[in-house]
Design a protein around this motif. Structure first.
Motif, short mmCIF file in Angstrom:
data_model
loop_
_atom_site.label_atom_id
_atom_site.label_comp_id
_atom_site.label_asym_id
_atom_site.label_seq_id
_atom_site.Cartn_x
_atom_site.Cartn_y
_atom_site.Cartn_z
N GLN A 245 13.86 -19.17 98.27
CA GLN A 245 13.66 -18.32 99.26
C GLN A 245 13.28 -16.91 98.52
OE1 GLN A 245 16.36 -17.87 102.23
NE2 GLN A 245 15.77 -16.04 103.10
N PRO A 246 11.73 -16.56 98.19
CA PRO A 246 11.39 -15.57 97.98
C PRO A 246 11.80 -14.19 98.28
CG PRO A 246 9.59 -16.86 98.95
CD PRO A 246 10.88 -17.35 99.28
N GLY A 247 12.25 -13.66 96.94
CA GLY A 247 12.85 -12.09 97.18
C GLY A 247 14.41 -12.38 97.25
N LEU A 248 15.01 -13.40 97.64
CA LEU A 248 16.47 -13.24 98.15
C LEU A 248 17.29 -13.05 96.95
CD1 LEU A 248 18.35 -15.69 100.47
CD2 LEU A 248 19.01 -15.22 98.02
N ILE A 249 17.03 -13.78 95.81
CA ILE A 249 18.04 -13.41 94.34
C ILE A 249 17.84 -11.93 94.26
CG2 ILE A 249 18.39 -13.67 92.08
CD1 ILE A 249 17.54 -16.76 92.64
N GLU A 250 16.77 -11.25 94.21
CA GLU A 250 16.45 -10.04 93.63
C GLU A 250 17.08 -9.04 94.63
OE1 GLU A 250 15.76 -7.09 91.20
OE2 GLU A 250 15.63 -9.10 90.71
N GLY A 251 16.91 -9.48 96.07
CA GLY A 251 17.28 -8.65 97.13
C GLY A 251 18.87 -8.62 96.96
N LEU A 252 19.56 -9.75 96.74
CA LEU A 252 20.97 -9.67 96.54
C LEU A 252 21.50 -8.96 95.37
CD1 LEU A 252 23.59 -10.72 97.81
CD2 LEU A 252 23.48 -12.99 96.60
N ARG A 253 20.79 -8.96 94.52
CA ARG A 253 20.95 -8.19 93.20
C ARG A 253 21.23 -6.73 93.60
NH1 ARG A 253 17.44 -11.29 89.29
NH2 ARG A 253 18.90 -12.42 87.94
N GLU A 254 20.04 -6.51 94.20
CA GLU A 254 19.95 -4.80 94.56
C GLU A 254 20.88 -4.41 95.57
OE1 GLU A 254 16.01 -4.39 96.14
OE2 GLU A 254 14.84 -4.85 94.22
N ALA A 255 21.34 -5.47 96.45
CA ALA A 255 22.53 -5.25 97.05
C ALA A 255 23.73 -5.09 96.50
CB ALA A 255 22.76 -6.35 98.55
N GLY A 256 24.06 -5.77 95.54
CA GLY A 256 25.06 -5.60 94.74
C GLY A 256 25.07 -4.51 94.16
N LEU A 257 23.91 -3.89 93.44
CA LEU A 257 23.96 -2.82 92.74
C LEU A 257 24.19 -1.56 93.73
CD1 LEU A 257 21.08 -3.47 90.19
CD2 LEU A 257 23.52 -3.18 89.74
N ALA A 258 23.65 -1.37 95.00
CA ALA A 258 23.74 -0.69 95.95
C ALA A 258 25.32 -0.26 96.26
CB ALA A 258 23.04 -0.90 97.18
N ILE A 259 26.00 -1.24 96.46
CA ILE A 259 27.50 -1.28 96.66
C ILE A 259 27.87 -0.71 95.36
CG2 ILE A 259 29.60 -2.28 97.18
CD1 ILE A 259 27.85 -4.51 98.22
N SER A 260 27.69 -1.11 94.18
CA SER A 260 28.26 -0.79 93.10
C SER A 260 28.05 0.84 92.72
CB SER A 260 27.62 -1.26 91.77
OG SER A 260 27.90 -2.83 91.71
N ALA A 261 26.80 1.28 93.24
CA ALA A 261 26.77 2.72 92.93
C ALA A 261 27.60 3.61 93.97
CB ALA A 261 25.12 3.03 93.65
N LYS A 262 27.89 3.05 95.25
CA LYS A 262 28.68 3.79 96.01
C LYS A 262 30.18 3.71 95.46
CE LYS A 262 26.24 2.18 100.32
NZ LYS A 262 26.46 3.25 101.40
N MET A 263 30.42 2.80 94.45
CA MET A 263 31.64 2.75 93.91
C MET A 263 31.81 3.56 92.51
SD MET A 263 33.45 1.07 96.06
CE MET A 263 34.92 1.15 94.98
N GLY A 264 30.53 4.41 92.30
CA GLY A 264 30.47 5.24 91.05
C GLY A 264 29.70 4.64 90.04
N TYR A 265 29.32 3.34 90.10
CA TYR A 265 28.80 2.68 88.88
C TYR A 265 27.22 3.06 88.65
CZ TYR A 265 26.54 -1.12 86.30
OH TYR A 265 25.92 -2.10 85.23
N ARG A 266 26.81 3.43 87.64
CA ARG A 266 25.44 3.95 87.03
C ARG A 266 24.85 2.87 86.24
NH1 ARG A 266 24.90 10.02 85.28
NH2 ARG A 266 22.80 9.72 85.66
N HIS A 267 23.78 2.04 86.87
CA HIS A 267 23.04 0.85 86.30
C HIS A 267 22.13 1.62 85.09
CE1 HIS A 267 21.18 -2.75 85.86
NE2 HIS A 267 20.07 -2.26 86.23
N GLN A 268 22.13 0.99 83.85
CA GLN A 268 21.42 1.41 83.01
C GLN A 268 20.18 0.72 83.00
OE1 GLN A 268 22.51 3.74 80.81
NE2 GLN A 268 24.54 3.64 81.88
#
Length: 268
Positions: A245-268
């Motif tokens: 499914q085009p874009g699904l893996i990357e979209g899910l990755r971005e969603a995980g990082l979006a939640i992480s950012a809300k928890m204070g995570y800063r992606h390098q």
């Protein structure tokens, strides 16, 4: 006749402007020290493009508040313990379930499948929230369900974040039972999979937990970069193929990082 300005209002505006600028510069200093570890006044001033006296004055205020301290040996400045006091008050107020809710709903709406948020508890992956896609065939509520770590996508993400010794303790407690003929029950084979999960940043399982069920999960990090949860998308194997499914893996990755950012995570 030209309007006459009010000197009191003008002075207040200038004071407010200067105050905002000082706050912005003070935050810049904290970010520089966080990035570099330590730095001197001249080094900070050069990076910020301001006079050393300005940096010295702001650093002095930060030292007073214990947000910055001076290294007595090198004379450079570094973040102080006041930062820890402020930061330590944040995690207790952050609920990963609350912070993730909007993202889970967006994922379910976009990919039309079931989305779950899981955490590690008592050697199992526990689903703590769920969003249902409009195309979902079943209405099974996974919230509160204990699922085996070695046979689920969320579980493999959580396992991959543990040390080998921690995984050994888990497997001693619950073993590696087969849920379906496709469940990986060999420790060596599982470790190879977990290595790939850690490297690529996601886990996919095909009918390992339940015949006819495919799922993919990514990690959620906290402010320290520790994996605290996993967010997954699952659906019937006959129609849900994450790899295709085009874009699904990357979209899910971005969603995980979006939640992480809300928890204070800063992606390098």
């Amino acid at each position: 006749m030209a309007a006459r300005s009010n000197p009191d209002i003008d002075n207040d505006a200038e004071t407010q402007s200067g105050g905002v600028q000082s706050v912005d510069r003070a935050l810049q200093i904290l970010e520089i020290l966080a990035r570099k570890g330590d730095a001197g006044v001249s080094e900070i001033a050069e990076e910020m493009g301001v006079h050393k006296s300005t940096v010295s004055r702001l650093v002095g205020s930060l030292v007073t508040r214990e947000l910055v301290r001076q290294n007595s040996e090198r004379g450079k400045y570094q973040l102080g313990f006041g930062i820890l006091r402020l930061a330590s008050s944040i995690p207790g107020r952050l609920s990963v379930v609350h912070e993730a809710r909007e993202v889970l709903e967006a994922l379910a709406g976009e990919y039309k499948e079931t989305v779950n948020l899981a955490v590690l508890r008592s050697n199992y992956a526990v689903n703590v929230d769920q969003a249902m896609g409009p195309s979902t065939l079943a209405t099974y509520d996974w919230v509160g369900s204990l699922t085996p770590l070695h046979a689920t996508s969320s579980g493999k993400v959580l396992l991959a974040a543990l040390t080998a010794d921690e995984r050994t303790q888990v497997f001693k407690a619950v073993g590696l039972p087969a849920r379906t003929p496709r469940t990986v029950t060999n420790r060596g084979d599982l470790e190879k999979q977990l290595h790939d999960v850690a490297r690529q940043g996601y886990a996919i399982v095909h009918e390992e937990f339940e015949i006819g069920l495919t799922a993919i999960a990514v990690p959620v990090f906290n402010h320290l970069g520790t994996v605290i949860a996993a967010v997954s998308i699952s659906g019937p194997a006959f129609r849900f193929a994450p790899e295709d499914q085009p874009g699904l893996i990357e979209g899910l990755r971005e969603a995980g990082l979006a939640i992480s950012a809300k928890m204070g995570y800063r992606h390098q």
